[in-house]
Design a protein around this motif. Structure first.
Motif: not given
Length: 248
Positions: A67, A114, A116-118, A120, A130, A134, A175, A214, A217
């Motif tokens: 992060q 999203f 690239t979300d961890r 996801y 995921s 959100y 976000l 992240s 991303n």
């Protein structure tokens, strides 16, 4: 070492979650990282702390992302940049003030928005969970009045949204995103730019804009780099699933 019981994640992830933040001068002790009563453990480690990196890996923790905490002074924001001026001239930034307006945004959010979300990227959770996380987060922030949510409007169509909160004279971008059907246009830069434009248009006193991105991303990181944001801190995120009853 700071330990946080993430009770809110039970409704998001169907899991009992604990988050551990490693602080300066902490020393690695393997006995402190056993959480048998938790389903999912997240450990955040300052970049370069190899003792924790190797120690957590030996305990079967997996590093899933870094992060990056980034910031920029509002007075130095590139409002005159060609691309920033173009998207600014084409869009309105409108406060979300009703449940119906919030629902309109939530309905447009798709599972791959999203990617690239961890959560996801984690096969234990996946895209649908995921997105549920959100949506729940946004609903909670709206209900509690702890953040400002805005929609991005272009020629009468809502093409995206952003959510931020003010902490004194600092704007924390939490976000944001452009809905999938509009992502092939020139509006991707609105993800990082929208909060700054909103502050400028509404004459809101602010010195610093900050956000957390992240390392997964890269497209958005590239945009923040283009806008001249600086990296203030990098934190490596390790995770572990405590699998029970042979289920995944």
């Amino acid at each position: 070492m700071k330990i946080t019981e993430c009770y809110w994640e039970l409704k998001n992830l169907d899991s009992h979650v604990v988050e551990v933040s490693i602080e300066k001068n902490d020393t690695f002790d393997a006995s402190k990282f056993s959480f048998p009563d938790k389903d999912y453990v997240v450990v955040k480690v300052p970049v370069g702390d190899t003792a924790f990196n190797f120690g957590l890996s030996a305990l079967n923790y997996v590093m899933i992302e870094s992060q990056l905490s980034m910031s920029k002074a509002l007075k130095c924001y590139p409002f005159e940049d060609r691309l920033v001026k173009y998207v600014s001239s084409k869009t309105e930034l409108v406060d979300v003030s009703t449940h119906d307006e919030l629902q309109e945004i939530l309905d447009e959010m798709t599972v791959d928005m999203f990617s690239t979300d961890r959560i996801y990227l984690d096969p234990h959770f996946g895209p649908k969970m995921s997105m549920r996380r959100y949506r729940n987060w946004m609903q909670d922030e709206f209900e509690q009045g702890t953040s400002q949510i805005c929609k991005v409007v272009e020629e009468g169509a809502v093409i995206g949204f952003f959510m931020f909160k003010m902490e004194g004279n600092v704007c924390d971008g939490l976000l944001g995103g452009i809905f999938e059907k509009y992502q092939n246009g020139p509006y991707g830069i609105l993800t990082p730019v929208s909060p700054a434009l909103y502050l400028q248009r509404n004459n809101i006193a602010c010195k610093i804009l900050k956000t957390h991105i992240s390392s997964n991303n890269m497209p958005v990181l590239t945009l923040y780099n283009y806008l001249g944001y600086k990296i203030d801190q990098i934190t490596n995120v390790f995770i572990k699933h405590n699998i029970k009853n042979d289920t995944i």
